[in-house]
Design an enzyme around this catalytic site. Structure first.
Site, short mmCIF file in Angstrom:
data_model
loop_
_atom_site.label_atom_id
_atom_site.label_comp_id
_atom_site.label_asym_id
_atom_site.label_seq_id
_atom_site.Cartn_x
_atom_site.Cartn_y
_atom_site.Cartn_z
N ASP A 481 0.66 -1.32 -0.11
CA ASP A 481 -0.06 -0.02 0.07
C ASP A 481 0.75 1.09 -0.08
O ASP A 481 0.45 2.35 -0.43
CB ASP A 481 -0.75 0.10 1.12
C1 GLC Z 1 -1.45 -3.87 5.50
C2 GLC Z 1 -2.78 -4.04 4.54
C3 GLC Z 1 -2.48 -4.82 3.48
C4 GLC Z 1 -1.25 -4.39 2.69
C5 GLC Z 1 -0.14 -4.28 3.48
C6 GLC Z 1 1.19 -3.89 3.09
O1 GLC Z 1 -1.43 -5.01 6.15
O2 GLC Z 1 -3.94 -4.23 5.39
O3 GLC Z 1 -3.44 -4.63 2.62
O4 GLC Z 1 -1.12 -5.37 1.73
O5 GLC Z 1 -0.18 -3.52 4.73
O6 GLC Z 1 1.05 -2.56 2.69
C1 GLC Z 2 -0.62 2.56 5.76
C2 GLC Z 2 0.22 1.24 6.18
C3 GLC Z 2 -0.17 0.06 5.46
C4 GLC Z 2 -1.59 -0.12 5.25
C5 GLC Z 2 -2.44 0.98 4.97
C6 GLC Z 2 -3.73 0.72 4.95
O1 GLC Z 2 -0.35 2.81 4.64
O2 GLC Z 2 1.30 1.56 6.30
O3 GLC Z 2 0.56 -1.02 6.10
O4 GLC Z 2 -1.89 -1.29 4.60
O5 GLC Z 2 -1.89 2.06 5.72
O6 GLC Z 2 -4.49 1.83 4.41
#
Ligand code: GLC
Ligand code: GLC
Length: 808
Positions: A481
Site C-alpha cells: 500500500d
Molecule cells: C497492510 C494492509 C494490506 C497491505 C499491507 C502492505 O497489512 O492491510 O492490505 O497489503 O499492509 O502494505
Molecule cells: C498504511 C500502512 C499500511 C496499510 C495502509 C492501509 O499505509 O502503512 O500497512 O496497508 O495504511 O490503508
C-alpha cells in the site's frame, strides 16, 4: 523473558501476570456478536460491524493503556478491589488469565477470596456471557458487595467519540428488575437495543457514568465504591453505563456463582414498543431465560468447545517440536478464523472505524480458512465479487453491515483483481466444488455475471493494463500500500492511497507480474473446466508474454526488480540510493515459476538471504529509505526500520519460504518460518511485546531503535500466508485441483512427522518418513499399504485412510 506458557492440551495461552508488555487480547464470538477482551478484561463488544454497531465503549490510545472494559469490583468492609487487576491495579495474591478458543478466563485470589470470571459468546446467539464465581477461602462468614460495570457506546463508534454536542443529549436507558436496557436512538430510527443483566436480584444499580464514577474519578476509584452503595441513577443524555450492585453472603468455604449477560436485540418496526416509550422486551427476556443458570451456561460452553474441537480437527500435526505443533494445530488456525471474521476492522491496533473488509485482505485470508469453513468462504467470495467492476477492478473495501463498496477509498489498486483468482482457486482445490464458477453474482454495476466471469475480468484487468515495459501498471499501489508511484503527495495529511495527481499509465509493478504468473495457470485450468478453450488458449499466450516481459525488463542482476516508477526509472535495483532490493517480487516471481531454469531463482534467494535476513526475520527492503522520496510515496514516510520502510513485514516472509521450498531448500524455509512464528518468539516476549500466540503484522527492522519489537497483532494476512507456507509447502500437504498433493520440503535433520487432514469428505492419516534425511523428494507413497503412482491422493475413501510417505 516469558509472561506465561502454552497449555497445549486445553488449547490455551496462560498468562501469569497482568502487566504484560502490551495488553494481550483474545476474541469472543465467531458469527455476528463479537468482543475483544484483554488479559485484564479490557476491550469492547459489537454486533457485526465495529464501526456502525458498537455496543460498548472503548477509548483507543488511552492513558493508561487499555482502560475500559468489563469490570467487576468487590467490596468488603470499606475497601474494594478489581479481581481482574484492572482498572484498580489491585495487588492480587494470585492471578492467571487463560485465553482459549473463543473464551477467556481470569482467575485471581485476594483477601481469602477466590474469583473466577469466564467470558464467552455462546454459539448461535447475540450475547456475551460472564460467568463469575466467588469462593470464600476463609473460615468465617463474609458479606461482600459486588459491582459490575460497563460503558455503552452510542452504536456509531466514530460519531460516539466526536459528536458530543448531540450525543450528550441522546442517551436513554430503562431498568427493569435486574436488567439495564440501553435504548439510545431507539425512539427514532434504530430498531435495536442492548441489555446487561444478571441472573439474580440486585440491591441497586447505576446507569449514569457520572453518578457511578464521579466526574473527576477514573475507573479505578468510582465514587460508588468509595461509598459502598449504588445511586440507582438513570441516565438522561451524557454517558449511559450499566452497573449492578449485588450483596453476596458467603459461608466459610462457600462458592457462589453469578451469570451476567450482555445481549443485543433487534425488533421489527411494528414491534418496537410494549407501550408508549417502553421498549418491547420479549426477545430480550427469551434470551436471558436461555442462559440464566449455571447448567445452561456450562452446556453452552461445552458446545463452544466442541465447535472448536471439530473445526481444528481439519488439520493436525504430530511433530517432535511442540512449538510447531501449537502453531499449526491451534493458534495459527485460530488466528485464521479471527481474520476471516474480523478482516482488518477491530483489534488493539485497528480502531474498528477506519477499515471495512478489504478486497485484497479478505481474499488472502480465505487461503487460511478454506479448509475450516468452506461454506462461509464461498459466501465471502460472492460478497467480495459483488464489489468488482466490469473491467475487473474492484472496490478496495466494503462495509460488512451494508456489503456496499467504500466510496472513500474507491478502487485502483491493481493487485486487487488477482486475489480473487487466488481465493476461488483455493476454495475449489480444497472442496473440489467447481459449481462455484457458475454461481451468479452480478458486478457492482448490477450486470449479470457468474463467478467465472469475475475471474475472467480479473485476469483481463492485468492484460488490459500494461505499461511501457509490458509489465502490469501499478495504479494507486499493489500489495504494498505504501509504494505509491502514480501520485506525488506534498500535502500533509493527504491519503497516500487515494491521492491521484499523476498520469497512472507509466508506473509498473513486477510484483503484480509475479502474482499474474502464479495465479494465471489456475485461471487457465478453470477456463478449460468451464469449456472456455479459446479463452484458455489466449490466457496461456498472455502468460507467456508476461514471462518474457519479466525476464527482459523485470530482472536486476541478482534479484527481481520491484517496479518502474513514474519516470520509468527502476525501483528495487542495485545502485539505487535506497531500497535496492524489495522482498515482494522475489517470492512471487519464483512462485510464478520464473528463474527456475537458469539458476536465477537460487541467485535471487541467496540475495534475499544476504540482504534481507536478520535475527528477527526477513526485512521488506534494504537499505531503508532515509528521507522522504516523493516518487516512492508512503514507504518513505516511515522512519527507517518501521512498517513498509524496512520492518520485518511478517505477511511477505512466507512468500520467500514458499519460494525456498520450490527450489528445495527446506532448511532455509524453516529457518525463516521459525524466526517469525510467535510461539518461537515467546521467550523474548519482553522484546517482542505483542501476544506470543498470534502473528503480528510487523516486527521492527534492523534500522529501528526497537529492532525486534512487534506491532499490529492479530488482523493481518500474515496468519493465512504462514499457514499456507508451513502446511502446504514445508509440510507439503497441499490441496490441488486433482487431489491432495504430498510434497514436503523440510529441514534435513527432521525424521518425519504425522498429519491428520480432512479433505473433501475423507480423513487422511499421513505419516511422512525421512530415513535418508533429505529436504525434498518423495520416493514412495503407500495408501492403505498399496503403493501409488505420483504424489497425489485422489481416490477418496471416507477413511480414516492411512498414508505412508517415504522421502528420499
Ligand atoms: C497492510 C494492509 C494490506 C497491505 C499491507 C502492505 O497489512 O492491510 O492490505 O497489503 O499492509 O502494505
Ligand atoms: C498504511 C500502512 C499500511 C496499510 C495502509 C492501509 O499505509 O502503512 O500497512 O496497508 O495504511 O490503508
Amino acid at each position: 523473558m516469558k509472561y506465561g506458557y502454552f497449555d497445549d492440551k486445553n488449547k490455551e495461552y496462560v498468562i501469569e501476570r497482568p502487566d504484560t508488555p502490551y495488553p494481550w487480547i483474545n476474541y469472543l464470538g465467531s458469527e455476528e456478536f463479537f468482543g475483544l477482551i484483554s488479559n485484564t478484561a479490557g476491550g469492547y463488544s459489537f454486533y457485526k460491524d465495529a464501526s456502525k454497531r458498537r455496543l460498548t465503549r472503548y477509548r483507543y490510545n488511552n492513558v493508561p493503556t487499555d482502560a475500559g472494559g468489563r469490570y467487576y469490583y468487590i467490596y468488603e468492609n470499606g475497601s474494594y478491589f478489581s479481581p481482574g487487576w484492572a482498572p484498580q491495579k489491585s495487588e492480587l495474591d494470585s492471578y492467571e488469565c487463560r485465553h482459549g478458543m473463543g473464551y477467556t478466563v481470569i482467575k485471581s485470589e485476594k483477601n481469602d477470596l477466590k474469583i473466577e470470571m469466564k467470558f464467552f459468546v455462546p454459539q448461535g446467539d447475540n450475547t456475551e456471557l460472564h460467568q463469575i464465581k466467588i469462593k470464600n477461602l476463609s473460615q468465617k462468614k463474609r458479606k461482600l458487595k459486588l459491582f459490575s460495570f460497563l460503558e455503552f457506546c452510542l452504536y456509531d463508534a466514530e460519531d460516539d467519540m466526536t459528536n458530543f454536542q448531540r450525543n450528550f443529549n441522546t442517551g436513554e436507558v430503562e431498568v427493569d428488575g435486574s436488567t439495564i436496557y440501553h435504548k439510545t436512538e431507539y425512539r427514532e430510527r434504530r430498531n435495536h437495543y442492548t441489555f446487561f443483566t444478571v441472573n439474580q436480584k440486585i440491591s441497586g444499580f447505576d446507569t449514569d457514568r457520572e453518578s457511578f464514577l464521579g466526574l473527576y474519578n477514573s475507573f479505578a476509584e468510582p465514587q460508588v465504591l468509595e461509598a459502598g452503595k449504588s445511586n440507582d441513577s438513570i441516565a438522561h443524555g451524557w454517558s449511559p453505563i450499566a452497573s449492578h450492585f449485588l450483596e453476596v453472603e458467603l459461608e466459610a468455604g462457600e462458592e457462589k456463582e453469578l451469570i451476567f449477560q450482555l445481549g443485543y436485540i433487534e425488533n421489527k418496526d411494528e414491534e418496537k414498543w410494549e407501550s408508549p416509550g417502553v421498549i418491547n422486551k420479549d426477545k430480550a427476556e427469551k434470551l436471558m431465560e436461555k442462559y440464566n443458570s449455571t447448567a445452561k451456561v456450562e452446556k453452552a460452553f461445552d458446545q463452544l468447545n466442541q465447535h472448536w474441537e471439530k473445526l481444528l480437527s481439519s488439520f493436525s500435526l504430530e511433530h517432535s517440536d511442540p512449538k510447531l505443533e501449537r502453531m499449526v494445530n491451534t493458534w495459527n488456525q485460530y488466528q485464521n478464523m479471527v481474520t476471516y471474521n474480523l478482516a482488518r476492522s477491530a483489534s488493539y491496533f485497528e480502531s474498528g472505524i477506519s477499515r471495512g473488509i478489504g478486497f485484497r485482505d479478505s481474499n488472502q485470508d480465505l487461503l487460511g480458512s478454506a479448509h475450516l469453513i468452506p461454506e462461509r468462504v464461498k459466501q465471502r467470495i460472492k460478497d467480495l465479487a459483488v464489489t468488482q467492476f466490469e473491467d475487473g477492478s474492484a472496490f478496495h473495501q466494503y462495509q460488512p453491515l451494508t456489503k456496499k463498496g467504500n466510496d472513500k477509498i474507491g478502487s485502483g489498486f491493481n493487485d486487487d483483481p488477482l486475489w480473487l483468482i487466488f481465493a476461488v482457486a483455493a476454495y475449489i482445490k480444497e472442496t473440489g466444488d467447481y459449481s462455484i464458477l457458475e454461481a451468479e453474482v452480478p458486478f457492482n454495476s448490477d450486470k449479470k455475471a457468474t463467478i467465472f466471469d469475475h475471474l475472467e475480468a480479473s485476469f483481463m484487468h492485468v492484460v488490459n493494463n500494461l505499461g511501457p515495459h509490458d509489465l502490469p501498471l501499478i495504479g494507486h499501489a499493489d500489495w504494498n500500500d505504501c509504494l505509491n508511484l502514480s501520485a506525488f503527495s506534498e500535502k500533509p495529511g493527504e491519503s497516500f492511497q487515494t491521492v491521484s495527481n499523476k498520469d497512472d499509465s507509466s508506473a509498473e509493478s513486477v510484483m503484480i507480474a509475479g502474482m499474474f504468473l502464479t495465479a494465471g495457470p489456475d485461471f487457465v485450468h478453470l477456463a478449460e473446466k468451464v469449456g472456455e478453450n479459446g479463452l484458455a488458449k489466449k490466457a496461456r499466450t498472455e502468460l507467456e508474454k508476461m514471462k518474457k516481459a519479466v525476464n527482459k525488463a523485470g530482472r536486476d542482476e541478482e534479484w527481481f526488480l520491484r517496479a518502474y516508477d513514474y519516470y520509468g526509472d527502476k525501483v528495487g535495483a542495485k545502485g539505487n540510493q535506497y531500497a535496492e532490493i524489495f522482498i515482494e517480487p522475489q517470492g512471487f516471481c519464483i512462485m510464478g515459476g520464473l528463474g527456475l531454469e537458469d539458476g536465477f531463482a537460487e541467485k535471487t534467494l541467496n540475495s534475499v538471504n544476504q540482504r534481507l535476513n536478520s535475527e528477527h526475520g526477513l526485512m521488506i527492503l534494504d537499505p531503508t529509505i532515509k528521507e522522504y522520496q516523493i516518487n516512492l510515496g508512503e514507504v518513505s514516510s516511515y522512519p527507517p526500520g518501521y512498517k513498509e520502510n524496512g520492518a520485518i513485514f511478517c505477511h511477505n516472509n512466507p512468500w520467500v519460504m514458499i519460494a525456498e521450498t520450490i527450489i528445495g531448500n527446506g532448511d532455509r524455509a524453516f529457518e525463516y518460518y521459525s524466526k517469525i512464528a510467535p510461539a518461537y518468539r515467546e521467550k523474548i516476549s519482553d522484546l517482542h511485546r505483542t501476544e506470543p500466540y498470534v502473528y503480528s503484522q510487523m516486527i521492527a527492522g534492523q534500522d529501528a531503535a526497537s529492532f525486534g519489537e512487534a506491532k499490529n497483532s492479530w488482523l493481518t494476512g500474515t496468519a493465512a500466508w504462514n499457514f499456507v507456507a508451513i502446511t502446504q509447502w514445508i509440510l507439503g500437504i497441499r490441496p490441488e485441483f486433482e487431489g491432495l498433493k504430498i510434497d514436503p520440503c523440510i529441514p534435513e535433520d527432521w525424521n518425519g512427522f504425522k498429519v491428520q487432514r480432512k479433505f473433501r469428505g475423507s480423513k487422511f492419516e499421513i505419516e511422512v518418513k525421512n530415513p535418508e534425511h533429505v529436504s525434498k523428494g518423495v520416493k514412495e507413497i503407500f495408501v492403505e499399504g498399496e503403493k501409488i503412482e505420483g504424489q497425489i491422493l485422489k481416490d477418496f475413501d471416507k477413511g480414516p485412510v492411512k498414508v505412508e510417505v517415504i522421502m528420499g
